[in-house]
Design a protein around this motif. Structure first.
Motif, mmCIF file in Angstrom:
data_model
loop_
_atom_site.group_PDB
_atom_site.id
_atom_site.type_symbol
_atom_site.label_atom_id
_atom_site.label_comp_id
_atom_site.label_asym_id
_atom_site.label_seq_id
_atom_site.Cartn_x
_atom_site.Cartn_y
_atom_site.Cartn_z
ATOM 1 N N TYR A 25 0.804 -1.215 0.000
ATOM 2 C CA TYR A 25 0.000 0.000 0.000
ATOM 3 C C TYR A 25 0.845 1.276 0.000
ATOM 4 O O TYR A 25 0.336 2.363 0.239
ATOM 5 N N THR A 39 -5.778 7.528 2.733
ATOM 6 C CA THR A 39 -5.049 6.254 2.796
ATOM 7 C C THR A 39 -5.849 5.236 3.592
ATOM 8 O O THR A 39 -5.986 4.080 3.194
ATOM 9 N N ILE A 45 -7.313 1.764 1.899
ATOM 10 C CA ILE A 45 -6.871 0.463 2.399
ATOM 11 C C ILE A 45 -8.045 -0.327 2.966
ATOM 12 O O ILE A 45 -8.166 -1.534 2.702
ATOM 13 N N GLU A 85 -9.836 -1.742 -0.002
ATOM 14 C CA GLU A 85 -9.072 -2.814 -0.647
ATOM 15 C C GLU A 85 -9.016 -4.072 0.209
ATOM 16 O O GLU A 85 -8.931 -5.176 -0.325
#
Length: 101
Positions: free
Chosen positions: A58, A81, A85, A88
């Motif tokens: 990442y 971020t 994440i 994902e």
């Protein structure tokens, strides 16, 4: 200061971290260094190399790992971020509970 989670959630996260799993704990958070940030996700794992490799996927740097004295190393994920994440990783429940109101 963390809030919005219960003791069981914290203990479950700690157990997973101790076992060497990459575990996630999202909670509300207030820190004067980040006045616009209201939540943080801790991505932790006792296996530092495993955590480093996970973070590298990442774009996270090893030096960003918070090496806690109590044995729960983790990345602090915030802002875009954090959201990217969590998506994902398939952690929509974290997003629904803490980020999208």
């Amino acid at each position: 200061m963390a809030f919005g989670i219960n003791r069981r959630e914290l203990n479950d996260w700690k157990e997973c971290v101790k076992k060497g799993e990459v575990a996630f704990l999202t909670h509300y958070w207030i820190d004067e260094r980040f006045p616009a940030i209201r939540t943080v996700t801790k991505a932790g794992c006792a296996d530092i190399e495993k955590l480093r490799i996970w973070g590298q996927r990442y774009g996270l740097k090893r030096e960003w790992i918070h090496m806690r004295h109590d044995g729960f190393p983790h990345y602090d994920l915030m802002g875009e971020t954090q959201l990217r994440i969590l998506r994902e990783e398939g952690l929509e429940e974290h997003i629904n509970r803490f980020l999208e109101k």
